[in-house]
Design an enzyme around this catalytic site. Structure first.
Site, PDB file in Angstrom:
ATOM      1  N   ASN A 177      12.433   1.774   6.842  1.00 10.99           N
ATOM      2  CA  ASN A 177      12.882   2.328   5.469  1.00 10.99           C
ATOM      3  C   ASN A 177      14.246   2.972   5.700  1.00 10.99           C
ATOM      4  OD1 ASN A 177      10.532   1.637   4.163  1.00 10.99           O
ATOM      5  ND2 ASN A 177       9.186   3.140   5.400  1.00 10.99           N
ATOM      6  N   CYS A 211       6.185  -5.028   4.669  1.00 10.02           N
ATOM      7  CA  CYS A 211       5.449  -3.647   4.606  1.00 10.02           C
ATOM      8  C   CYS A 211       4.175  -3.907   4.349  1.00 10.02           C
ATOM      9  CB  CYS A 211       6.088  -2.863   3.211  1.00 10.02           C
ATOM     10  SG  CYS A 211       5.305  -1.383   2.800  1.00 10.02           S
ATOM     11  N   HIS A 212       3.193  -3.307   4.881  1.00 10.53           N
ATOM     12  CA  HIS A 212       1.859  -3.470   4.688  1.00 10.53           C
ATOM     13  C   HIS A 212       1.178  -2.985   3.436  1.00 10.53           C
ATOM     14  CE1 HIS A 212       1.602   0.182   7.501  1.00 10.53           C
ATOM     15  NE2 HIS A 212       1.320   0.552   6.404  1.00 10.53           N
ATOM     16  N   HIS A 230       7.117  -0.493  -2.605  1.00 12.34           N
ATOM     17  CA  HIS A 230       6.450   0.926  -2.745  1.00 12.34           C
ATOM     18  C   HIS A 230       6.256   0.910  -4.364  1.00 12.34           C
ATOM     19  CE1 HIS A 230       7.353   3.096   1.188  1.00 12.34           C
ATOM     20  NE2 HIS A 230       6.685   1.701   1.487  1.00 12.34           N
ATOM     21  N   ARG A 263      -4.546  19.886  -8.035  1.00 11.89           N
ATOM     22  CA  ARG A 263      -5.400  19.060  -8.608  1.00 11.89           C
ATOM     23  C   ARG A 263      -5.364  17.613  -8.042  1.00 11.89           C
ATOM     24  NH1 ARG A 263      -4.899  16.344 -13.257  1.00 11.89           N
ATOM     25  NH2 ARG A 263      -2.997  17.737 -13.987  1.00 11.89           N
TER      26      ARG A 263
END
Length: 436
Positions: A148, A169-170, A199, A269
């Site tokens: 990356n 990438c997995h 991503h 949150r």
């Protein structure tokens, strides 16, 4: 017999997964495995792991460990790259701590954001140097990149060198398995199509026997069953209508909405883990030290268990001609028609004896492409800075980064970039260290 070179093989735990995957295929059991790293101690541990995997599988591949990059690459058919330039210390720590002075917080900082920009700037020149070695020593090699920032690195490599590079990438496969668990459907029964950039790809289809499973995914949120570590992605699903392939901790720092210093209640949150990568690095270091101690014990036995990584499947398909579909990071060239042709996209790829062949997805929903474009802008400017040495593009990349721009003003961004470049020093090309 294929020669498979591991670059950065001192990443022992990850190397162990890939070695187990590769060597568990009978057709690859006699492969020539070359392990290369600049850290002789870590390399030694990885060599022990490789030999224990071979013993467990009762096979006899050729295993060579070396700190000589030329020797490792000479005649390689495949090169699997897993380096980290600058390491956890000093570079990763710097990428987190300096932005904090300005009130800019991150979670992973390896793909986008100011941390991803700096990681790309120090990594791309090293990868291009390796590609030059490949041009000289193994011009027909298939370079499988796990490093990356994935999109930036693959974009730069494919622009700077004729060496064939595919980024792996997995996240697509891994998220599909997570969603399958969330909705209670066996993942092997699910058919999906994802596309986008690394991503920030989205599932365009998520089906079982032609049935759209998206209503079941939305019901997870409606029923209050969202996993604690996935709140950001389920929130995005409600607003964008599709599920993103990368984790909530990653995605939260790619956009301007979630990590807000004036809204700490939202961070709590949504359970956004600030400084998460720092914690992971410390865990990984401890895990490697434990692995080293275990491997030095002759009684330790390793079982080869298949992972969800694509590298072994690509190698196996190219060597045997067996067709598979994997997700790869490749130059667009029309795979996604409403994204730039020269950017790096993550799309399905057919793999067989002819190599890795990207699938044409066509046009993706307009709002998804628009979201991706905000990241592509940053990627393009960072790649340009790394390949040309033009420092002005670093400032421009940081100013256009969605999360950075949402938190800092122009003067702050400019000053932060100057401090980061100075702090990284020798890890960056000399051309970037001169003030613009």
């Amino acid at each position: 017999m294929a020669k498979i070179t591991f670059i950065g093989a001192g990443s022992t735990v990850f190397a162990q997964n890939l070695l187990g995957d590769i060597l568990s295929y009978p057709e690859l059991a006699d492969s020539e495995i070359h392990l290369y790293d600049i850290d002789a101690e870590r390399l030694s541990t990885s060599e022990i792991v490789a030999r224990k995997i071979a013993d467990a599988l009762k096979i006899k591949p050729t295993i060579v460990a070396t700190t000589d990059r030329d020797r490792a690459l000479d005649g390689a058919d495949y090169a699997i790259n897993m380096i980290q330039v600058g390491g956890y210390k000093p570079c990763t720590v710097t990428d987190f701590e300096l932005p904090k002075k300005y009130g800019l917080r991150q979670t992973i900082a390896d793909t986008l954001g100011i941390g991803g920009i700096m990681r790309g700037l120090r990594t791309i020149p090293v990868l291009v140097g390796m590609a030059r070695d490949m041009e000289r020593l193994c011009p027909d090699v298939l370079h499988l990149n796990y490093v990356n920032p994935m999109a930036m690195n693959c974009w730069a490599l494919n622009r700077a060198s004729p060496i064939r590079t595919v980024g792996l990438c997995h996240s697509v496969r891994g998220t599909a398995a997570q969603l399958a668990r969330d909705i209670g459907v066996p993942v092997e029964e699910i058919n999906y199509l994802a596309a986008g950039i690394n991503h920030i790809a989205f599932y365009l289809k998520f089906e079982r026997n032609g049935e759209d499973l998206y209503p079941l995914i939305r019901k997870v949120a409606q029923d209050g069953r969202v996993p604690e570590d996935n709140r950001v992605r389920y929130d995005l699903l409600q607003r964008f209508g599709h599920f993103v392939t990368e984790s909530s901790e990653h995605f939260s720092e790619y956009v301007p909405w979630y990590i807000k210093r004036d809204r700490p209640e939202a961070i709590e949150r949504l359970n956004i883990p600030l400084d998460e990568y720092i914690r992971r690095c410390e865990v990984n270091i401890a895990e490697w030290q434990q692995t080293q101690a275990e491997m030095e014990d002759p009684k330790t036995v390793i079982q080869a268990v298949r992972s969800n990584e694509y590298a072994s499947e690509i190698i196996h398909s190219r060597e045997t001609g067996i067709s598979r579909v994997v997700y790869g990071n490749v130059i667009n060239r029309g795979s996604i028609t409403n994204l730039p042709a020269d950017c790096c996209v993550e799309v399905p790829c057919l793999v067989d004896g002819n190599g890795v062949q990207p699938v044409t997805v066509g046009e993706i929903p307009m709002h998804l492409a628009a979201l991706m474009q905000t990241s592509i802008n940053v990627q393009r400017l960072t790649v340009e800075a790394a390949l040309t040495g033009d420092r002005s593009h670093v400032y421009h990349a940081a100013m256009l980064d969605p999360h950075t721009a949402a938190e800092l003003g122009p003067d702050q961004i400019w000053s932060l970039v100057d401090e980061l470049i100075e702090a990284h020093g020798e890890w960056l090309p000399a051309s970037l260290r001169h003030a613009a």
